[in-house]
Motif scaffolding. Sequence first.
Motif, PDB file in Angstrom:
ATOM      1  N   GLY A 404       0.798  -1.215   0.000  1.00  0.00           N
ATOM      2  CA  GLY A 404       0.000   0.000   0.000  1.00  0.00           C
ATOM      3  C   GLY A 404       0.830   1.263   0.000  1.00  0.00           C
ATOM      4  N   GLY A 405       1.976   1.274  -0.675  1.00  0.00           N
ATOM      5  CA  GLY A 405       2.824   2.450  -0.726  1.00  0.00           C
ATOM      6  C   GLY A 405       3.710   2.629   0.483  1.00  0.00           C
ATOM      7  N   GLU A 406       3.695   1.715   1.446  1.00  0.00           N
ATOM      8  CA  GLU A 406       4.552   1.787   2.623  1.00  0.00           C
ATOM      9  C   GLU A 406       5.514   0.607   2.619  1.00  0.00           C
ATOM     10  N   ILE A 407       6.750   0.868   3.005  1.00  0.00           N
ATOM     11  CA  ILE A 407       7.810  -0.145   2.972  1.00  0.00           C
ATOM     12  C   ILE A 407       7.903  -0.809   4.337  1.00  0.00           C
ATOM     13  N   PHE A 408       7.944  -2.131   4.320  1.00  0.00           N
ATOM     14  CA  PHE A 408       8.010  -2.919   5.551  1.00  0.00           C
ATOM     15  C   PHE A 408       9.250  -3.802   5.516  1.00  0.00           C
ATOM     16  N   LEU A 409       9.825  -3.984   6.683  1.00  0.00           N
ATOM     17  CA  LEU A 409      10.924  -4.934   6.868  1.00  0.00           C
ATOM     18  C   LEU A 409      10.355  -6.193   7.507  1.00  0.00           C
ATOM     19  N   HIS A 410      10.410  -7.308   6.772  1.00  0.00           N
ATOM     20  CA  HIS A 410       9.844  -8.572   7.234  1.00  0.00           C
ATOM     21  C   HIS A 410      10.950  -9.429   7.852  1.00  0.00           C
ATOM     22  N   VAL A 411      10.649 -10.031   8.964  1.00  0.00           N
ATOM     23  CA  VAL A 411      11.581 -10.930   9.643  1.00  0.00           C
ATOM     24  C   VAL A 411      11.225 -12.357   9.247  1.00  0.00           C
ATOM     25  N   LEU A 412      12.148 -13.031   8.598  1.00  0.00           N
ATOM     26  CA  LEU A 412      11.931 -14.406   8.146  1.00  0.00           C
ATOM     27  C   LEU A 412      12.432 -15.386   9.193  1.00  0.00           C
ATOM     28  N   SER A 413      11.798 -16.530   9.227  1.00  0.00           N
ATOM     29  CA  SER A 413      12.192 -17.563  10.177  1.00  0.00           C
ATOM     30  C   SER A 413      13.441 -18.255   9.658  1.00  0.00           C
ATOM     31  N   SER A 414      14.550 -18.103  10.388  1.00  0.00           N
ATOM     32  CA  SER A 414      15.818 -18.714   9.991  1.00  0.00           C
ATOM     33  C   SER A 414      16.261 -19.806  10.950  1.00  0.00           C
ATOM     34  N   SER A 415      15.422 -20.146  11.918  1.00  0.00           N
ATOM     35  CA  SER A 415      15.768 -21.177  12.894  1.00  0.00           C
ATOM     36  C   SER A 415      14.941 -22.428  12.623  1.00  0.00           C
ATOM     37  N   ARG A 416      14.900 -23.338  13.572  1.00  0.00           N
ATOM     38  CA  ARG A 416      14.118 -24.560  13.428  1.00  0.00           C
ATOM     39  C   ARG A 416      12.636 -24.249  13.350  1.00  0.00           C
ATOM     40  N   SER A 417      11.935 -25.022  12.584  1.00  0.00           N
ATOM     41  CA  SER A 417      10.488 -24.855  12.488  1.00  0.00           C
ATOM     42  C   SER A 417       9.826 -25.359  13.769  1.00  0.00           C
ATOM     43  N   ILE A 418       8.698 -24.756  14.115  1.00  0.00           N
ATOM     44  CA  ILE A 418       7.984 -25.184  15.319  1.00  0.00           C
ATOM     45  C   ILE A 418       7.377 -26.556  15.137  1.00  0.00           C
ATOM     46  N   LEU A 419       7.296 -27.030  13.883  1.00  0.00           N
ATOM     47  CA  LEU A 419       6.751 -28.360  13.628  1.00  0.00           C
ATOM     48  C   LEU A 419       7.788 -29.458  13.869  1.00  0.00           C
ATOM     49  N   GLU A 420       9.062 -29.110  13.919  1.00  0.00           N
ATOM     50  CA  GLU A 420      10.105 -30.100  14.148  1.00  0.00           C
ATOM     51  C   GLU A 420      10.282 -30.348  15.645  1.00  0.00           C
ATOM     52  N   ASP A 421      10.833 -31.500  15.943  1.00  0.00           N
ATOM     53  CA  ASP A 421      11.133 -31.815  17.340  1.00  0.00           C
ATOM     54  C   ASP A 421      12.291 -30.950  17.823  1.00  0.00           C
ATOM     55  N   PRO A 422      12.218 -30.465  19.033  1.00  0.00           N
ATOM     56  CA  PRO A 422      13.333 -29.642  19.541  1.00  0.00           C
ATOM     57  C   PRO A 422      14.576 -30.499  19.708  1.00  0.00           C
ATOM     58  N   PRO A 423      15.754 -29.903  19.569  1.00  0.00           N
ATOM     59  CA  PRO A 423      16.988 -30.685  19.722  1.00  0.00           C
ATOM     60  C   PRO A 423      17.178 -31.127  21.161  1.00  0.00           C
ATOM     61  N   SER A 424      17.787 -32.291  21.311  1.00  0.00           N
ATOM     62  CA  SER A 424      18.067 -32.805  22.647  1.00  0.00           C
ATOM     63  C   SER A 424      19.253 -32.075  23.240  1.00  0.00           C
ATOM     64  N   ILE A 425      19.178 -31.807  24.525  1.00  0.00           N
ATOM     65  CA  ILE A 425      20.281 -31.090  25.180  1.00  0.00           C
ATOM     66  C   ILE A 425      21.522 -31.963  25.258  1.00  0.00           C
ATOM     67  N   SER A 426      21.328 -33.276  25.203  1.00  0.00           N
ATOM     68  CA  SER A 426      22.473 -34.178  25.265  1.00  0.00           C
ATOM     69  C   SER A 426      23.277 -34.198  23.977  1.00  0.00           C
ATOM     70  N   GLU A 427      22.746 -33.586  22.884  1.00  0.00           N
ATOM     71  CA  GLU A 427      23.483 -33.557  21.635  1.00  0.00           C
ATOM     72  C   GLU A 427      24.605 -32.538  21.656  1.00  0.00           C
ATOM     73  N   GLY A 428      24.623 -31.706  22.667  1.00  0.00           N
ATOM     74  CA  GLY A 428      25.683 -30.717  22.774  1.00  0.00           C
ATOM     75  C   GLY A 428      25.562 -29.588  21.778  1.00  0.00           C
ATOM     76  N   CYS A 429      24.325 -29.127  21.502  1.00  0.00           N
ATOM     77  CA  CYS A 429      24.138 -28.055  20.522  1.00  0.00           C
ATOM     78  C   CYS A 429      24.746 -26.755  20.996  1.00  0.00           C
ATOM     79  N   GLY A 430      24.794 -26.529  22.284  1.00  0.00           N
ATOM     80  CA  GLY A 430      25.342 -25.288  22.793  1.00  0.00           C
ATOM     81  C   GLY A 430      26.850 -25.290  22.900  1.00  0.00           C
ATOM     82  N   GLY A 431      27.505 -26.350  22.566  1.00  0.00           N
ATOM     83  CA  GLY A 431      28.959 -26.436  22.682  1.00  0.00           C
ATOM     84  C   GLY A 431      29.390 -27.879  22.834  1.00  0.00           C
ATOM     85  N   ARG A 432      30.568 -28.072  23.394  1.00  0.00           N
ATOM     86  CA  ARG A 432      31.116 -29.413  23.556  1.00  0.00           C
ATOM     87  C   ARG A 432      30.700 -30.073  24.862  1.00  0.00           C
TER      88      ARG A 432
END
Length: 729
Positions: A404-432
């Motif tokens: 409508g003549g106005e410019i918007f900045l859209h934020v796209l989802s760049s992380s895991r989808s909410i439909l996927e299972d969350p990662p297990s903490i035992s996988e060490g996603c936050g580090g070693r």
Amino acid sequence: MKIFSESHKTVFVVDHCPYMAESCRQHVEFDMLVKNRTQGIIPLAPISKSLWTCSVESSMEYCRIMYDIFPFKKLVNFIVSDSGAHVLNSWTQEDQNLQEFSRIVFPGRLPAVRLDRPSLWNCSVSPEKTCLCAANLAVCLLGATGDAAVGPPNPRADPECCSILHGLVAAVETLCKITEYQHEARTLLMENAERVGNRGRIICITNAKSDSHVRMLEDCVQETIHEHNKLAANSDHLMQIQKCELVLIHTYPVGEDSLVSDRPKKELSPVLTSEVHSVRAGRHLATKLNILVQQHFDLASTTITNIPMKPTFSVFDQVSDNHLGGSSREGSFKETITLKWCTPRTNNIELHYCTGAYRISPVDVNSRPSSCLTNFLLNGRSVLLEQPRKSGSKVISHMLSSHGGEIFLHVLSSSRSILEDPPSISEGCGGRVTDYRITDFGEFMRENRLTPFLDPRYKIDGSLEIPLERAKDQLEKHTRYWPMIISQTTIFNMQAVVPLASVIVKESLTEEDVLNCQKTIYNLVDMERKNDPLPISTVGTRGKGPKRDEQYRIMWNELETLVRAHINNSEKHQRVLECLMACRSKPPEEEERKKRGRKREDKEDKSEKAVKDYEQEKSWQDSERLKGILERGKEELAEAEIIKDSPDSPEPPNKKPLVEMDETPPVEKSKGPVSLLSLWSNRINTANSRKHQEFAGRLNSVNNRAELYQHLKEENGMETTENGKASRQ
């Protein structure tokens, strides 16, 4: 209470006194056509704007940014002050546009302004880049035309008749007036209309004389608010001012020294706060207003790089379009997010999963990159933006598109989808680190769940206990000492410590709780007396890890840390600590027993090491002994041949050949690898030891050498020496 923030009402008070007609002394090149100029034509001289022109331009830029991002519910009122106060618009939504301001402040006949997209007239922060815009401003603001509505300040007017105080008083009166949104909220609340809040902000641009002059202006505003609040209390068409922010901007020509010092926000009264900014005129004033609009409306900054442009604009290698709150040429904005232009593969914006959309406004709309990007978006195209990364695949995180003549900045989802299972903490996603106490953390969450708080509770002092504060206090007690990793704790890995660890976090202990804690401590003492093993983690360590007494020392230190963290809860917690310290202080006989135990462990370690060294030495000696046996057999055979040829020698007895020198004890099995020579030697020695009794001469031999037929040598006058060699007498 329905509170309208200070950003709901903003009043601009611009000084229109004669001293504002003074030049800002910042020149702008007016004649931009240098390459195609015909010979003989004298170039136009650069122009210099007045303080009034710079103030109006900067305030208009402030309003443009605000209207682009907040088209509704953010209102601005313009007041010009000279010999009196001139209110240029009202709080109605119809008056909230740049076209209305330009019609009143800029009295010339100007081209029509399209408000659905940024235009040269709407964005006058950098007029030196556009000749047409600079010319219009110079003609209109300096009053070249005769049908002036406000006009420029008259430098020949009497300064004594002009004052900024008229505008400040009118600004307070304007803040007391009700806006459409406040009236709607008061109507909905009916008899509770007084619950609607009234707050506002006054931005005053003037040329002050000194710091005392600034304090006089602040006192005037404070007194005026006090008087008008009394009038508004008895009126149905006015509202009392509950909070007012006064922003005083002292502007002065470039090259002069400022007579007013900066001052951060200061509370002058429960109703009024004030701050002072001393800024040079020209682009410095425009930059300051850009900073203030970012602070007043809590705006974020996004910088877009790598904007492709036409070949005529290829002079810029890498340019940026700074959206609202973004970095200006002065580098005034410190926080900004940099995104990179990504060539879009499709124009269908519905294909992207969007989590948010926000209006944006360019900081410098007259720049070529901004114009290129704006025109591209307003033509119905969309631009994908990626996060700049040094390595790895690109991440498309945002998208620019117009609606409508106005410019918007859209934020796209760049992380895991909410439909996927969350990662297990035992996988060490936050580090070693992968040995988190996941099970204990789940139990911790179950013990600290929030539940509805129905019945009120009171503290010991009789005050009402707030449920939220009580929940925070309990969470703080449970986490005073709570290691997150298994390898960082010993007591939380021991089942014997559970009774103490579960009750020590309580706010108060009973006698039974104290008794259970003491029993737990006594059980740990008994475990140490029996020298029971502890669940010490050996991750990252070499060898067997710490010794047994060191393990118990670590356990006792950690247990003391846990108890001391809750010692201030009650006196019974102190009793638990006293019991713990009493058990830790061992009696002398206990210490002596521990020393003997450590010596015994050291002896065992030394004996194990000696056994290993003996086995290695024995295997070497066996090989040397076998070699000596073979050489001695050859010598005996040669000597026997000589004796047999002698006439006096008796017939030697028939003997079985001997290979073994002495009885060979049973060979112990070595822990390491055994050579083929050792296996063969052990087998021969074992077989020979079973066939006969060892020769007595070999038992009494010297250096593994035994002399044969010693009586014959004595008769022939030979004497034996100690080393077995004979000598003639």
